[in-house]
Design an enzyme around this catalytic site. Structure first.
Site, PDB file in Angstrom:
ATOM      1  N   THR A  64       0.905  -1.195  -0.015  1.00 34.57           N
ATOM      2  CA  THR A  64       0.061   0.038  -0.158  1.00 34.57           C
ATOM      3  C   THR A  64       0.812   1.114  -0.198  1.00 34.57           C
ATOM      4  O   THR A  64       1.948   1.262   0.260  1.00 34.57           O
ATOM      5  CB  THR A  64      -0.805   0.028   1.166  1.00 34.57           C
ATOM      6  OG1 THR A  64      -0.115  -0.020   2.287  1.00 34.57           O
ATOM      7  CG2 THR A  64      -1.976  -1.070   0.847  1.00 34.57           C
ATOM      8  N   ASP A  65       0.276   2.507  -0.275  1.00 40.47           N
ATOM      9  CA  ASP A  65       0.980   3.783  -0.684  1.00 40.47           C
ATOM     10  C   ASP A  65       0.786   4.585   0.887  1.00 40.47           C
ATOM     11  O   ASP A  65       1.758   5.693   1.123  1.00 40.47           O
ATOM     12  CB  ASP A  65       0.321   4.723  -1.585  1.00 40.47           C
ATOM     13  CG  ASP A  65       0.100   3.661  -2.725  1.00 40.47           C
ATOM     14  OD1 ASP A  65       1.108   3.323  -3.202  1.00 40.47           O
ATOM     15  OD2 ASP A  65      -0.810   3.718  -3.281  1.00 40.47           O
ATOM     16  N   SER A 110       3.261   8.055   4.777  1.00 40.81           N
ATOM     17  CA  SER A 110       2.775   8.085   3.280  1.00 40.81           C
ATOM     18  C   SER A 110       3.984   7.884   2.260  1.00 40.81           C
ATOM     19  O   SER A 110       5.089   8.539   2.579  1.00 40.81           O
ATOM     20  CB  SER A 110       1.848   9.413   3.121  1.00 40.81           C
ATOM     21  OG  SER A 110       1.721   9.439   1.506  1.00 40.81           O
ATOM     22  N   ARG A 111       3.507   7.517   1.168  1.00 40.39           N
ATOM     23  CA  ARG A 111       4.435   7.532   0.011  1.00 40.39           C
ATOM     24  C   ARG A 111       4.349   8.682  -0.759  1.00 40.39           C
ATOM     25  O   ARG A 111       5.120   9.094  -1.533  1.00 40.39           O
ATOM     26  CB  ARG A 111       4.670   6.278  -0.460  1.00 40.39           C
ATOM     27  CG  ARG A 111       5.224   4.945  -0.032  1.00 40.39           C
ATOM     28  CD  ARG A 111       5.316   3.753  -0.754  1.00 40.39           C
ATOM     29  NE  ARG A 111       5.561   2.638   0.195  1.00 40.39           N
ATOM     30  CZ  ARG A 111       5.269   1.271  -0.156  1.00 40.39           C
ATOM     31  NH1 ARG A 111       4.018   1.236  -0.831  1.00 40.39           N
ATOM     32  NH2 ARG A 111       5.589   0.444   0.861  1.00 40.39           N
ATOM     33  N   VAL A 112       3.082   9.329  -0.767  1.00 38.86           N
ATOM     34  CA  VAL A 112       2.542  10.350  -1.890  1.00 38.86           C
ATOM     35  C   VAL A 112       2.389  11.601  -0.826  1.00 38.86           C
ATOM     36  O   VAL A 112       2.433  12.537  -1.469  1.00 38.86           O
ATOM     37  CB  VAL A 112       1.604  10.121  -2.565  1.00 38.86           C
ATOM     38  CG1 VAL A 112       1.558   8.891  -3.370  1.00 38.86           C
ATOM     39  CG2 VAL A 112       0.419   9.710  -1.654  1.00 38.86           C
TER      40      VAL A 112
END
Length: 501
Positions: A337-338, A363-365
């Site tokens: 998951t992101d 988070s990655r974003v």
């Protein structure tokens, strides 16, 4: 000559009456049956996820292939299958009917309505197993999926096509966040699918009733694989929901799916794998359990303009045991998951809802899924809350605190209070902006904590009645310019004057 014509005519009639597909099919024989799984021998040219047909017209799919045998999942009427029954393949993969009429319905694992309404007849079919879109065809996350939950939209925003994990122990509000997210997609052109795995029938009935009362079933489908269903049914249910979900994306619509929950899905797959005699690995799960969830969650995407498709957003839920996020299934899904929203039992028991642990949630974003105005206002909200948590735990053992530390603790208490939100009480985006602006910029420091909720209610009422122009500007521009900032400060100061009287 007439005799020859008559013979040819009879031959042609017999050919028309014969079932050529039956003669071309390879027939097998059942040699073993156990718990909704059948083993067949005399395998010829079979493939994974292919549909087969038993003698009593029951059709189900191949899950495991060996050198001379195949294991078949029986998802309906397993009691009618007997050893030495004949099986034939139909040369097609498992596909299900998809249609707009499935909206407002509660389906079982056989995509059949179980809500006592009319049957659905669709001629449009889609395969259950499907290759995820290529990375090069995807867009980056740049559009928010508003939940109207203050703590999520401000600190852990969800973007369209994201795969956002909600994780922690049981009874911490995971399902509530998912259902509230569905409720708040009304009028936003987002179609939703809720997949219930290993849940109680009474819980699904309450969820369906809540969605109906809020008129959210207009854009929602519920797929139910209850706790009393066999493991093979709980295994296939998320893929059924994902196929229904993809249908809406292919109709140029945005879609959202809730998997509740994938830890139960992994347990069901472990049971099926042990029945298939696959060797157990870590925590007795099979070695391919990572692929089980990756091929499901990777189907969430927003494709580029040339594909003329829209977005798929996935919210998988994972239940941990004793807050152990290092267990096999949680670590697997976290890596896929992101973004992960970590809840916390202590916060939940302290009546802080939603009980989001801002320290662990990552988070990655990051802020790509947030509007400019919310990003500018709430950028230090997570830091303030994380600092407050550390100071509050330290203050329990400190006899004397300096003024600066005391002010930070008092401000943190008020930030926690304004982020509290009860079930099924959505707060629109423009109201969140004004309230969080007041909290971050120290306007609430002189208000008693007991009066914070009254201040919040009065702020919303004043915004909707007296400051409608400000509300419209926030909605349209979604950016914090000088004019909007002056109007927000004027609104807050007017209300503070009323509280001083």
């Amino acid at each position: 000559m007439d005799l020859v014509k008559e013979i040819l005519w009879k031959i042609e009639k017999e050919i028309q009456k014969s079932d050529l597909s039956d003669s071309l099919s390879q027939k097998w024989q059942v040699i073993e049956i156990k718990d909704w799984v059948a083993n067949v021998i005399w395998l010829q040219d079979a493939m994974f996820s292919e549909i087969v047909e038993f003698e009593n017209w029951i059709k189900w799919l191949i899950l495991d292939l060996n050198q001379n045998t195949a294991w078949i999942l029986i998802l309906w009427e397993a009691s009618e299958i007997r050893i030495w029954d004949m099986v034939k393949n139909l040369w097609r993969v498992l596909s299900i009917p998809v249609w707009d009429e499935y909206l407002w319905r509660v389906l079982n694992w056989l995509w059949t309505p179980i809500d006592w309404k009319d049957e659905i007849n669709s001629t449009n079919f889609a395969p259950v197993e499907k290759v995820a879109p290529w990375i090069i065809d995807r867009k980056s996350v740049h559009i928010p999926l508003e939940t109207w939950i203050k703590a999520i939209d401000s600190m852990v925003p969800i973007g369209r096509w994201q795969r956002e994990l909600i994780i922690w122990n049981r009874q911490t509000g995971k399902t509530t966040i998912g259902i509230d997210t569905i409720l708040n997609q009304k009028w936003k052109d987002v179609y939703c699918v809720y997949v219930a795995i290993w849940q109680k029938e009474s819980k699904i009935s309450r969820i369906a009733q809540t969605l109906k009362e809020k008129w959210a079933m207009d854009y929602t489908i519920i797929v139910n694989a209850p706790a009393n269903a066999p493991a093979v049914i709980q295994y296939i249910a998320p893929y059924i929901g994902c196929t229904l979900w993809e249908y809406f994306m292919q109709q140029w619509k945005h879609a959202l799916i809730i998997y509740d929950d994938l830890s139960k899905h992994a347990v069901a797959y472990r049971e099926v794998s042990l029945l298939l005699r696959r060797p157990p690995w870590r925590e007795a799960y099979p070695w391919d359990v990572f692929y089980l969830h990756s091929r499901l969650l990777e189907r969430a995407a927003m494709l580029d303009d040339k594909n003329w498709w829209w977005s798929l957003t996935a919210l998988p839920l994972i239940e941990t045991m004793d807050s152990d996020v290092s267990a096999y299934i949680p670590t697997n899904v976290i890596s896929i998951t992101d973004w992960q929203i970590f809840l916390e039992t202590d916060l939940f028991n302290s009546w802080i809802r939603p009980a989001i642990n801002v320290w662990l949630s990552v988070s990655r974003v990051w802020w790509s899924a947030q509007t400019k105005i919310m990003k500018k206002i709430a950028w230090k909200l997570r830091l303030e809350l994380a600092t407050f948590r550390e100071l509050a735990s330290f203050a329990q053992f400190a006899s004397d605190l300096d003024d600066s530390t005391q002010r930070k603790i008092e401000k943190g208490k008020r930030l926690v209070e304004i982020l509290k939100q009860w079930n099924n009480q959505p707060i629109p985006f423009y109201k969140q902006v004004v309230l969080i602006y007041a909290g971050i910029n120290n306007y609430l420091n002189n208000i008693d904590i007991e009066k914070i909720k009254d201040f919040e209610k009065d702020l919303y009422d004043k915004l909707d009645s007296t400051y409608e122009d400000l509300k419209l500007q926030i909605k349209e521009k979604q950016e914090l310019n000088e004019d909007i900032q002056k109007w927000i400060e004027k609104l807050i100061n007017e209300l503070l004057e009323e509280y001083k009287k």
